[in-house]
Design a protein around this motif. Structure first.
Motif, PDB file in Angstrom:
ATOM      1  N   LEU A 108      37.859  37.704  42.169  1.00  0.00           N
ATOM      2  CA  LEU A 108      37.164  38.482  41.147  1.00  0.00           C
ATOM      3  C   LEU A 108      35.973  39.146  41.828  1.00  0.00           C
ATOM      4  N   ALA A 109      35.570  40.302  41.326  1.00  0.00           N
ATOM      5  CA  ALA A 109      34.383  40.958  41.857  1.00  0.00           C
ATOM      6  C   ALA A 109      33.166  40.085  41.570  1.00  0.00           C
ATOM      7  N   GLU A 110      32.193  40.150  42.447  1.00  0.00           N
ATOM      8  CA  GLU A 110      30.971  39.376  42.261  1.00  0.00           C
ATOM      9  C   GLU A 110      30.348  39.724  40.917  1.00  0.00           C
ATOM     10  N   GLU A 122      37.788  43.870  34.429  1.00  0.00           N
ATOM     11  CA  GLU A 122      36.423  44.279  34.749  1.00  0.00           C
ATOM     12  C   GLU A 122      36.235  44.330  36.270  1.00  0.00           C
ATOM     13  N   SER A 123      36.807  43.374  36.985  1.00  0.00           N
ATOM     14  CA  SER A 123      36.705  43.349  38.443  1.00  0.00           C
ATOM     15  C   SER A 123      37.298  44.602  39.069  1.00  0.00           C
ATOM     16  N   GLU A 124      38.460  45.024  38.585  1.00  0.00           N
ATOM     17  CA  GLU A 124      39.071  46.245  39.109  1.00  0.00           C
ATOM     18  C   GLU A 124      38.180  47.463  38.867  1.00  0.00           C
ATOM     19  N   SER A 133      31.645  39.020  37.989  1.00  0.00           N
ATOM     20  CA  SER A 133      32.665  39.222  36.958  1.00  0.00           C
ATOM     21  C   SER A 133      33.515  37.966  36.808  1.00  0.00           C
ATOM     22  N   ASP A 134      33.984  37.720  35.585  1.00  0.00           N
ATOM     23  CA  ASP A 134      34.927  36.620  35.378  1.00  0.00           C
ATOM     24  C   ASP A 134      36.219  37.133  34.756  1.00  0.00           C
ATOM     25  N   LEU A 162      35.342  47.374  41.368  1.00  0.00           N
ATOM     26  CA  LEU A 162      35.778  47.692  42.720  1.00  0.00           C
ATOM     27  C   LEU A 162      36.159  49.158  42.889  1.00  0.00           C
ATOM     28  N   PRO A 186      39.600  39.918  35.458  1.00  0.00           N
ATOM     29  CA  PRO A 186      40.292  40.790  36.413  1.00  0.00           C
ATOM     30  C   PRO A 186      40.188  42.284  36.082  1.00  0.00           C
TER      31      PRO A 186
END
Length: 125
Positions: A108-110, A117-119, A112-113, A122, A115
């Motif tokens: 996951l992006a730092e 939101e993580s995308e 974020s919890d 990124l 996926p």
């Protein structure tokens, strides 16, 4: 086409590498680090984003010392099926040499919890 460069560089009659197809995202984001002994030994770092593995070549490989910086060169996206690819790309083919999975998992992006939101995070980088 996200994988057009990947497909253009390979002769799938000669290499066992997977053909480039975009996959629908799952519930988690995956990554892989592959040790690639081609013309020069290096490591390939790949993150799942938008149904492909966005990829970087790391010539000197990873370091356990967080103070050590490493160059990572962005290369063409790879298909998700490449995440577990191991084998020998024939000599004379693009990337010819031995590929082995060195590490794999989910991320996951730092901060974020989630996926999705993580995308989004990124893709802004």
């Amino acid at each position: 086409m996200k994988l057009s460069e990947y497909n253009r560089k390979r002769d799938f009659k000669k290499t066992a590498e997977p053909k480039g197809k975009v996959k629908k995202p799952g519930k988690e984001l995956h990554f892989v680090v592959q040790k690639h002994d081609a013309s020069r030994l290096h490591y390939d770092y790949r993150l799942e984003i938008d149904g492909v593995l966005v990829s970087w070549a790391v010539p000197k490989g990873p370091s356990a010392d967080t103070k050590v910086k490493r160059l990572a060169m962005h290369v063409e996206d790879h298909p998700m099926d490449y995440i577990d690819f191991e084998g020998t790309i024939p000599k004379g083919q693009y990337g010819g040499g031995t590929v082995m999975v060195w590490d794999t998992g989910t991320f996951l992006a730092e901060g974020s919890d989630d996926p999705v939101e993580s995308e989004k995070i990124l893709k802004k980088c």
